[in-house]
Design a protein around this motif. Structure first.
Motif, PDB file in Angstrom:
ATOM      1  N   SER A 107       0.824  -1.209   0.000  1.00 42.34           N
ATOM      2  CA  SER A 107       0.000   0.000   0.000  1.00 42.34           C
ATOM      3  C   SER A 107       0.857   1.256   0.000  1.00 42.34           C
ATOM      4  CB  SER A 107      -0.935   0.001   1.205  1.00 42.34           C
ATOM      5  OG  SER A 107      -0.183  -0.051   2.403  1.00 42.34           O
ATOM      6  N   SER A 108       2.175   1.071   0.161  1.00 36.35           N
ATOM      7  CA  SER A 108       3.079   2.225   0.146  1.00 36.35           C
ATOM      8  C   SER A 108       4.434   1.806  -0.416  1.00 36.35           C
ATOM      9  CB  SER A 108       3.256   2.799   1.552  1.00 36.35           C
ATOM     10  OG  SER A 108       4.024   1.916   2.359  1.00 36.35           O
ATOM     11  N   PHE A 109       5.184   2.803  -0.839  1.00 37.33           N
ATOM     12  CA  PHE A 109       6.531   2.544  -1.348  1.00 37.33           C
ATOM     13  C   PHE A 109       7.394   1.931  -0.252  1.00 37.33           C
ATOM     14  CE2 PHE A 109      10.942   3.720  -2.025  1.00 37.33           C
ATOM     15  CZ  PHE A 109      11.148   3.272  -3.315  1.00 37.33           C
ATOM     16  N   GLU A 134       6.501   0.099   2.274  1.00 35.04           N
ATOM     17  CA  GLU A 134       6.122  -1.294   2.497  1.00 35.04           C
ATOM     18  C   GLU A 134       6.765  -2.199   1.438  1.00 35.04           C
ATOM     19  OE1 GLU A 134       2.024  -3.810   2.162  1.00 35.04           O
ATOM     20  OE2 GLU A 134       1.898  -1.909   3.252  1.00 35.04           O
ATOM     21  N   ALA A 135       6.736  -1.759   0.188  1.00 33.13           N
ATOM     22  CA  ALA A 135       7.351  -2.534  -0.892  1.00 33.13           C
ATOM     23  C   ALA A 135       8.855  -2.634  -0.678  1.00 33.13           C
ATOM     24  CB  ALA A 135       7.047  -1.893  -2.240  1.00 33.13           C
ATOM     25  N   SER A 136       9.466  -1.527  -0.314  1.00 35.83           N
ATOM     26  CA  SER A 136      10.910  -1.496  -0.098  1.00 35.83           C
ATOM     27  C   SER A 136      11.317  -2.425   1.044  1.00 35.83           C
ATOM     28  CB  SER A 136      11.351  -0.064   0.196  1.00 35.83           C
ATOM     29  OG  SER A 136      12.726   0.006   0.414  1.00 35.83           O
ATOM     30  N   GLU A 137      10.535  -2.431   2.103  1.00 38.19           N
ATOM     31  CA  GLU A 137      10.826  -3.299   3.250  1.00 38.19           C
ATOM     32  C   GLU A 137      10.759  -4.776   2.845  1.00 38.19           C
ATOM     33  OE1 GLU A 137       8.713  -4.418   7.449  1.00 38.19           O
ATOM     34  OE2 GLU A 137       8.800  -2.300   6.913  1.00 38.19           O
ATOM     35  N   ARG A 138       9.728  -5.138   2.075  1.00 35.37           N
ATOM     36  CA  ARG A 138       9.583  -6.524   1.641  1.00 35.37           C
ATOM     37  C   ARG A 138      10.714  -6.930   0.692  1.00 35.37           C
ATOM     38  NH1 ARG A 138       9.417 -11.501   2.540  1.00 35.37           N
ATOM     39  NH2 ARG A 138       8.513 -12.753   0.895  1.00 35.37           N
ATOM     40  N   ILE A 139      11.119  -6.020  -0.177  1.00 34.93           N
ATOM     41  CA  ILE A 139      12.240  -6.321  -1.078  1.00 34.93           C
ATOM     42  C   ILE A 139      13.507  -6.561  -0.269  1.00 34.93           C
ATOM     43  CG2 ILE A 139      13.755  -5.350  -2.858  1.00 34.93           C
ATOM     44  CD1 ILE A 139      11.214  -4.040  -4.062  1.00 34.93           C
ATOM     45  N   ALA A 140      13.723  -5.785   0.791  1.00 35.38           N
ATOM     46  CA  ALA A 140      14.895  -5.986   1.662  1.00 35.38           C
ATOM     47  C   ALA A 140      14.842  -7.367   2.319  1.00 35.38           C
ATOM     48  CB  ALA A 140      14.968  -4.889   2.713  1.00 35.38           C
ATOM     49  N   LEU A 153       7.668  -3.282  -9.649  1.00 35.27           N
ATOM     50  CA  LEU A 153       6.687  -2.625 -10.514  1.00 35.27           C
ATOM     51  C   LEU A 153       5.633  -1.884  -9.696  1.00 35.27           C
ATOM     52  CD1 LEU A 153       6.183  -5.409 -13.215  1.00 35.27           C
ATOM     53  CD2 LEU A 153       7.363  -3.212 -13.489  1.00 35.27           C
ATOM     54  N   ALA A 154       5.183  -2.517  -8.611  1.00 34.21           N
ATOM     55  CA  ALA A 154       4.185  -1.877  -7.756  1.00 34.21           C
ATOM     56  C   ALA A 154       4.756  -0.616  -7.107  1.00 34.21           C
ATOM     57  CB  ALA A 154       3.708  -2.860  -6.678  1.00 34.21           C
ATOM     58  N   ALA A 155       6.015  -0.683  -6.669  1.00 33.57           N
ATOM     59  CA  ALA A 155       6.653   0.485  -6.057  1.00 33.57           C
ATOM     60  C   ALA A 155       6.767   1.621  -7.060  1.00 33.57           C
ATOM     61  CB  ALA A 155       8.029   0.103  -5.505  1.00 33.57           C
ATOM     62  N   SER A 156       7.099   1.288  -8.294  1.00 32.77           N
ATOM     63  CA  SER A 156       7.184   2.297  -9.346  1.00 32.77           C
ATOM     64  C   SER A 156       5.820   2.941  -9.585  1.00 32.77           C
ATOM     65  CB  SER A 156       7.696   1.659 -10.632  1.00 32.77           C
ATOM     66  OG  SER A 156       7.723   2.597 -11.678  1.00 32.77           O
ATOM     67  N   ASP A 157       4.775   2.128  -9.626  1.00 28.98           N
ATOM     68  CA  ASP A 157       3.420   2.655  -9.803  1.00 28.98           C
ATOM     69  C   ASP A 157       3.029   3.567  -8.642  1.00 28.98           C
ATOM     70  OD1 ASP A 157       3.129   1.315 -12.193  1.00 28.98           O
ATOM     71  OD2 ASP A 157       1.951  -0.331 -11.334  1.00 28.98           O
ATOM     72  N   LEU A 158       3.389   3.156  -7.412  1.00 31.57           N
ATOM     73  CA  LEU A 158       3.068   3.968  -6.244  1.00 31.57           C
ATOM     74  C   LEU A 158       3.772   5.314  -6.303  1.00 31.57           C
ATOM     75  CD1 LEU A 158       3.221   1.190  -3.515  1.00 31.57           C
ATOM     76  CD2 LEU A 158       1.198   2.556  -4.094  1.00 31.57           C
ATOM     77  N   MET A 159       5.006   5.324  -6.768  1.00 33.86           N
ATOM     78  CA  MET A 159       5.752   6.581  -6.865  1.00 33.86           C
ATOM     79  C   MET A 159       5.148   7.463  -7.958  1.00 33.86           C
ATOM     80  SD  MET A 159       8.089   6.669  -4.571  1.00 33.86           S
ATOM     81  CE  MET A 159       9.172   7.953  -5.134  1.00 33.86           C
ATOM     82  N   ASN A 160       4.811   6.889  -9.101  1.00 28.25           N
ATOM     83  CA  ASN A 160       4.251   7.654 -10.219  1.00 28.25           C
ATOM     84  C   ASN A 160       2.863   8.195  -9.915  1.00 28.25           C
ATOM     85  OD1 ASN A 160       6.488   7.378 -11.853  1.00 28.25           O
ATOM     86  ND2 ASN A 160       5.747   5.478 -12.763  1.00 28.25           N
ATOM     87  N   ARG A 161       2.109   7.495  -9.091  1.00 27.43           N
ATOM     88  CA  ARG A 161       0.756   7.915  -8.760  1.00 27.43           C
ATOM     89  C   ARG A 161       0.745   9.274  -8.059  1.00 27.43           C
ATOM     90  NH1 ARG A 161      -2.364   4.046  -4.794  1.00 27.43           N
ATOM     91  NH2 ARG A 161      -0.750   4.848  -3.443  1.00 27.43           N
TER      92      ARG A 161
END
Length: 79
Positions: A7-9, A11-17, A45-53
């Protein structure tokens, strides 16, 4: 493998780590590593979409000529 979309960049970054840490295990089975790779790609891809949104593009004033009297302000000593 987690199918939940972040739901957030952050959150995505934490999971990638977490995934990076998991794939560092030399004893991990190849099938598990491939699933984690797929998840990381999806998260990227989801993180990129969240940033672009959250990016807005100004539409007013773009390409318009400045009105008369709208000259740039120059500092002292600038010719």
């Amino acid at each position: 493998m987690s199918k939940v979309q972040p739901s957030s960049f952050d959150e995505a970054s934490e999971r990638i780590a977490q995934i990076v840490e998991a794939v560092s295990d030399a004893d991990a089975p190849l099938e598990s590593l491939l699933e984690l790779f797929d998840e990381a790609a999806s998260l990227g891809l989801a993180a990129s979409d969240l940033m672009n949104r959250d990016i807005t593009v100004p539409t007013e004033g773009v390409g318009e000529a400045p009105e008369s009297g709208d000259e740039p302000v120059r500092g002292e000593g600038v010719a």
